[in-house]
Write a protein that holds these residues in place. Structure first.
Motif, PDB file in Angstrom:
ATOM      1  N   VAL A  63      35.203  33.337  44.314  1.00 35.55           N
ATOM      2  CA  VAL A  63      35.066  34.337  43.260  1.00 35.55           C
ATOM      3  C   VAL A  63      35.871  33.846  42.072  1.00 35.55           C
ATOM      4  CG1 VAL A  63      35.715  36.666  42.557  1.00 35.55           C
ATOM      5  CG2 VAL A  63      34.770  36.289  44.838  1.00 35.55           C
ATOM      6  N   MET A  64      35.276  33.889  40.894  1.00 34.74           N
ATOM      7  CA  MET A  64      36.025  33.476  39.712  1.00 34.74           C
ATOM      8  C   MET A  64      35.928  34.553  38.643  1.00 34.74           C
ATOM      9  SD  MET A  64      35.746  30.077  37.348  1.00 34.74           S
ATOM     10  CE  MET A  64      34.638  30.677  36.090  1.00 34.74           C
ATOM     11  N   ALA A  65      37.054  34.819  38.001  1.00 37.01           N
ATOM     12  CA  ALA A  65      37.057  35.726  36.846  1.00 37.01           C
ATOM     13  C   ALA A  65      37.733  34.998  35.698  1.00 37.01           C
ATOM     14  CB  ALA A  65      37.803  37.010  37.196  1.00 37.01           C
ATOM     15  N   THR A  66      37.250  35.215  34.496  1.00 32.04           N
ATOM     16  CA  THR A  66      37.863  34.541  33.349  1.00 32.04           C
ATOM     17  C   THR A  66      38.306  35.556  32.305  1.00 32.04           C
ATOM     18  OG1 THR A  66      35.924  34.288  31.913  1.00 32.04           O
ATOM     19  CG2 THR A  66      36.197  32.653  33.663  1.00 32.04           C
ATOM     20  N   LYS A  81      40.705  41.536  39.150  1.00 30.28           N
ATOM     21  CA  LYS A  81      39.242  41.589  39.147  1.00 30.28           C
ATOM     22  C   LYS A  81      38.673  40.621  40.198  1.00 30.28           C
ATOM     23  CE  LYS A  81      35.564  40.996  35.729  1.00 30.28           C
ATOM     24  NZ  LYS A  81      35.305  40.592  34.348  1.00 30.28           N
ATOM     25  N   SER A 337      35.776  28.725  31.144  1.00 31.29           N
ATOM     26  CA  SER A 337      34.733  29.718  31.406  1.00 31.29           C
ATOM     27  C   SER A 337      33.650  29.206  32.356  1.00 31.29           C
ATOM     28  CB  SER A 337      34.131  30.214  30.090  1.00 31.29           C
ATOM     29  OG  SER A 337      33.501  29.153  29.426  1.00 31.29           O
TER      30      SER A 337
ATOM     31  N   PHE B  44      30.832  34.214  43.160  1.00 35.00           N
ATOM     32  CA  PHE B  44      30.811  35.376  42.288  1.00 35.00           C
ATOM     33  C   PHE B  44      31.585  34.992  41.039  1.00 35.00           C
ATOM     34  CE2 PHE B  44      32.920  38.986  40.466  1.00 35.00           C
ATOM     35  CZ  PHE B  44      31.984  40.007  40.489  1.00 35.00           C
ATOM     36  N   THR B  45      31.028  35.256  39.884  1.00 28.86           N
ATOM     37  CA  THR B  45      31.729  34.930  38.640  1.00 28.86           C
ATOM     38  C   THR B  45      31.708  36.134  37.712  1.00 28.86           C
ATOM     39  OG1 THR B  45      30.766  32.742  38.850  1.00 28.86           O
ATOM     40  CG2 THR B  45      31.930  33.178  36.826  1.00 28.86           C
ATOM     41  N   GLY B  46      32.871  36.510  37.230  1.00 29.43           N
ATOM     42  CA  GLY B  46      32.948  37.569  36.226  1.00 29.43           C
ATOM     43  C   GLY B  46      33.661  36.985  35.031  1.00 29.43           C
ATOM     44  N   SER B  47      32.971  36.822  33.928  1.00 30.88           N
ATOM     45  CA  SER B  47      33.639  36.122  32.843  1.00 30.88           C
ATOM     46  C   SER B  47      33.579  36.876  31.523  1.00 30.88           C
ATOM     47  CB  SER B  47      33.089  34.707  32.716  1.00 30.88           C
ATOM     48  OG  SER B  47      32.072  34.636  31.779  1.00 30.88           O
TER      49      SER B  47
END
Lengths: 459, 448
Positions: A63-66, A81, A337, B44-47
């Motif tokens: 899981v990645m959040a930026t 998040k 990103s 899963f990516t939230g950017s």
């Protein structure tokens, strides 16, 4: 950039819902470019890329959040998040980071971001006008001088806290030559993982001249004939054949998911015994080099194919878990990103023993591809294509008239066996490779090689 | 700091520095994507990304500087950098900040609700199951991705322009992988729109059929033939060569369509439209990157070129008004030009009639390698292709690993028929390109 203590708190938050690995990647990059057209400086662009990404992994899930907010509060929100998307709960995790330095094998003498526009304009003009004034057929020239100063920080739950500064410089000149109403193009775009001192090694005038000469040669050329024939591909950017025909298919991003023609083929003979291929991110100041990859793993020299036998893939940490193999230092991302994945660095066919004159002399009728353009591949099938920007017909072992508009198409698994002569003079060419983790600088390279038979698209 | 505080800081600093002509372009994208592999969510990516681009006119030159970091120091730095950059420019063309238009297209389309994370996960998992259920040839390696994005753009400048646009996009991307014997092939398809409205049965069926179609085949025989391009292949060709319709390229001598307005540049069966509000454009923005109203236009009608794509600068140079096609490559790019939804208008004949007209030739359903094998300046192309042989007016043997070569300027003139069925595949960057089937006389094929 971001203190160790803040990183520890952010990683602890990221791990709080049961992740077995967490990573913080932060970046501050200055990008600058000067462009010319119509013999004038037309635009100067200047941008700051600044943000961070938190990635958490559990098993084979990531899981990645930026975020663009690099304050502690912003980073904690980002970590939260990511953690929430991974699972439930709020287990306390203690993260202790140790700062590590992997050294700098790519020293920079003249940091471009510290040099004013005037000097950059001066350098670009040297290249630009060398092209513009080369020949009466030159009708238009475009040029750019771009530099990037990228500062990254990688911290992870294994205790790693490390930083790197990646400086790159590149000049690109394109020329349009017109001969009797018919126009053709030529280009040259060398780059280094270095500062403006790259122009002590590469003379800007030579960049302009190279582009202009190619445009003039092609403006006087006829169309390349179509058909299946032997092709000699020159060193330097000619190495794009390996990049497309094989390189992408050896990236864990495809191999790990069974989406590569070379999945499950380690130890097998996949190429002609003449072919040894290497991906090496440690070549000092080379365009595709890094000190550490974007997961904080030090760059490596990886032998991919040795005497035709598949020895290694190019692997990032996350995809390596699925493959049961460790990272090879190939994790790369255009910026924070993008989710990092396995990518090439400096990838080349190692020098062989064939003499250039023997390679050309062996071809009764074929194509000499002196300069290549870009290409692409479908890694699942291995079908690839790339364009020839400067080609010549070979007749009876002699390089004859120039030809334009050629492309080469084939299948990676086949062409690797058909590379049956490999020369001795290795050279590299610079490209920007696009894939799921964005555009990254990569070198391609090889000595002069012969492909015994390939489809040449022409007319 | 937030955008409005940043904006105020920039405006105050401009005043302090005596800068009177300036603009701020703000863009932010918040997106979520869920990727499924082997029936499990594996990524899963939230950017959140975006930033501001500041530009200002100093001594008649336009300087730019951009940042993703919204801080007081950057509010000052972008102004100083843009001024410094402007001072080094040598262009003589007049530059402008937009004053906007009298009227903007009001968009009837309501923003649909973006899916929740759980809805994205379920959509990706269910769609992947449909791929596996569609055909026993579907194997692991098949991936599904569901995604959504909220995008905001704001432009404000010293001319009083103050515009804001927000858009929602959601969708599903599938890549079906199939195997027959040792051979594998894959095909990707995209559907955009509110998730509950998407026809995932059709999407998955199309991807699986597309992948199976790629199995087998042999190179086409080398020679010169009539060629029929499928709508998908011709859309890719149009996308690769759309730059020849840029006034900016033409004024720099990088397109052969300079001063060609009013002349025949294509066969009379060809009409090319750019329509920002085509129902299949997922991002129908009512203003361009300079704040000018966007609108539908016939770029070329029955073979005759009406207009190139203009922004304020190229239009002034050409003595015309802007076509509302100013565009930026990203929030930080310089203003250039770009179409929105560009397509070849459908003709009157069916695809079958087109094949009969070709009689014997090659049907091309996919071209690749366009970024290198298609030269926008010269129009030359030589592209890896797949498709079918056309024999006696019908598609017959599957062919692959061959190239089609020619020149796009000539191709436009050599289109002899256009089918009645136009499709618009998914967007390429900012633009959605579309086309019906077209029949082109005499292109070179290199195969066996």
């Amino acid at each position: 950039m971001i203190s160790k203590e803040i990183c520890e708190r952010v990683l602890a938050k990221a791990m709080s819902t049961g992740a077995d690995h967490a990573e913080l990647f932060a970046e501050h990059t200055d990008r600058h470019s000067v462009s010319m057209v119509d013999r004038r400086v037309e635009s100067i662009n200047d941008t700051v890329v600044s943000g961070a990404a938190v990635r958490v992994c559990k098993g084979l899930r990531s899981v990645m959040a930026t975020t663009v907010d690099k304050t502690e509060a912003g980073l904690l929100r980002c970590a939260e998040k990511a953690a929430e998307a991974l699972g439930q709960g709020n287990a306390p995790v203690d993260i202790v980071l140790t700062e590590r330095s992997f050294g700098d094998i790519h020293p920079v003498k003249i940091i471009p971001s510290s040099v004013g526009n005037a000097r950059k304009v001066e350098l670009l003009k040297e290249g630009y006008f060398a092209a513009a004034e080369h020949h009466e057929w030159i009708r238009q020239v475009t040029g750019s001088l771009a530099d990037v100063d990228r500062r990254i920080l990688v911290a992870n739950s294994q205790g790693l806290y490390t930083q790197d500064r990646q400086v790159r410089t590149r000049m690109a000149i394109s020329a349009v030559a017109e001969n009797g109403g018919d126009s053709q193009t030529g280009s040259c775009s060398p780059g280094r993982k270095a500062g403006l001192e790259m122009f002590e090694e590469v003379n800007p005038r030579d960049i302009g001249l190279h582009a202009a000469k190619q445009a003039v040669t092609m403006a006087g050329a006829g169309y390349c004939p179509a058909g299946v024939m032997p092709v000699a591909i020159e060193n330097g950017f000619g190495g794009v054949i390996f990049h497309e025909a094989c390189g992408h298919s050896l990236e864990a991003a495809f191999v790990a998911y069974g989406r590569s023609q070379f999945t499950g083929k380690l130890g097998q003979q996949i190429a002609n015994p003449k072919v040894t291929a290497i991906d090496d991110g440690t070549i000092p100041n080379a365009w595709g080099s890094v000190n550490i990859d974007d997961e904080g793993h030090p760059a490596q020299r990886n032998v991919l194919i040795e005497n035709g036998i598949l020895k290694s893939y190019m692997i990032d940490r996350f995809n390596g878990l699925r493959m049961g193999l460790p990272s090879t230092g190939n994790a790369r991302r255009q910026s924070y990103s993008y989710t990092p994945t396995s990518r090439m660095t400096n990838t080349y066919i190692a020098p062989g023993t064939d003499k250039n004159e023997d390679i050309i002399g062996s071809i009764a009728y074929g194509l000499y591809a002196k300069e290549m353009g870009g290409g692409s591949v479908n890694p699942v099938t291995g079908e690839f294509n790339f364009s020839v920007s400067e080609g010549y017909i070979i007749r009876n072992g002699v390089i004859c008239e120039p030809v334009r508009g050629a492309s080469l198409v084939g299948k990676g698994s086949q062409v690797l066996h058909d590379i049956d002569m490999v020369g001795t003079d290795l050279d590299m060419g610079q490209g920007v490779c696009g894939a799921s983790s964005g555009s990254v600088p990569t070198n391609v390279g090889q000595p002069l090689i012969r492909v015994s038979s390939i489809t040449v698209g022409g007319r | 700091m937030d955008y409005s505080t940043f904006k105020e800081a920039v405006i105050a600093f401009c005043k302090e520095q005596g800068i009177t002509e300036y603009e701020l372009y703000y863009q932010t994208e918040e997106s979520t994507a869920v990727k499924v592999f082997a029936h499990e969510v594996n990524q899963f990516t939230g950017s959140v990304e975006g930033g501001i681009c500041f530009r200002c006119i100093v001594d008649g030159k336009m300087g730019y500087a951009s940042t993703e970091e919204l801080s007081l120091s950057q509010a000052h730095s972008v102004v100083l950098r843009a001024v410094d950059n402007a001072r080094c420019l040598e262009t003589v063309d007049a530059v402008f900040l937009g004053e906007g238009g009298q009227q903007y297209e009001t968009l009837n389309r309501q923003l649909y609700e973006l899916p929740t994370t759980e809805e994205l996960v379920q959509a990706a998992l269910q769609t992947q199951q449909k791929l596996y259920d569609a055909d026993p040839a579907v194997i692991d390696g098949t991936t599904t991705q569901s995604l959504c994005e909220r995008k905001e753009i704001a432009i404000c400048n010293s001319k009083g322009l103050d515009l804001y646009y927000v858009n929602h996009i959601a969708g599903i991307v599938v890549s079906a992988m199939v195997q027959r014997g040792e051979e594998k092939a894959s095909e990707a398809e995209v559907a955009l729109g509110a998730l509950p409205t998407l026809d995932t049965d059709a999407l998955t069926a199309k991807a699986v059929a597309g992948a199976k179609k790629k199995l087998g085949g042999e190179p086409a025989p080398t020679g010169v033939y009539p060629v029929v391009f499928s709508p998908e292949a011709m859309s890719l060709m149009l996308g690769a060569f759309a730059g020849i319709f840029s006034a900016s390229a033409a004024q720099k001598g990088l397109s052969k369509l300079a001063d060609a307005e009013g002349t025949a540049i294509a066969s009379e069966v060809v009409t090319i439209i750019d329509d920002p509000f085509h129902p299949e454009n997922p991002s129908p923005i009512p203003f361009d990157a300079e704040g000018s109203p966007t609108h539908r236009k016939a770029v070329e009608e029955q073979g005759v070129l009406n207009t190139l794509f203009h922004n304020l600068k190229t239009a002034h140079k050409a003595g015309v008004v802007t076509t509302g096609n100013a565009a930026k490559a990203g929030f930080n790019g310089a203003v250039g030009v770009c179409p929105f939804t560009m397509y070849i208008a459908p003709g009157a004949v069916t695809e079958d009639a087109l094949l009969r007209q070709a009689e014997n030739g090659v049907y091309i359903d996919f071209v690749t390698g366009l970024h290198a094998g298609a030269n926008g300046v010269t129009g030359d192309f030589s592209l890896q292709s797949t498709g079918y042989l056309i024999e006696n007016g019908k598609k017959t043997t599957r062919v692959r690993s061959f190239t089609v070569a020619g020149n796009f300027y000539d191709l436009l003139k050599n289109i002899t028929a256009v089918s009645d069925c136009m499709i618009l595949p998914s967007p390429v960057g900012k633009t959605t390109f579309g086309s019906p089937c077209v029949l082109v006389n005499n292109l070179s094929i290199a195969g066996k």
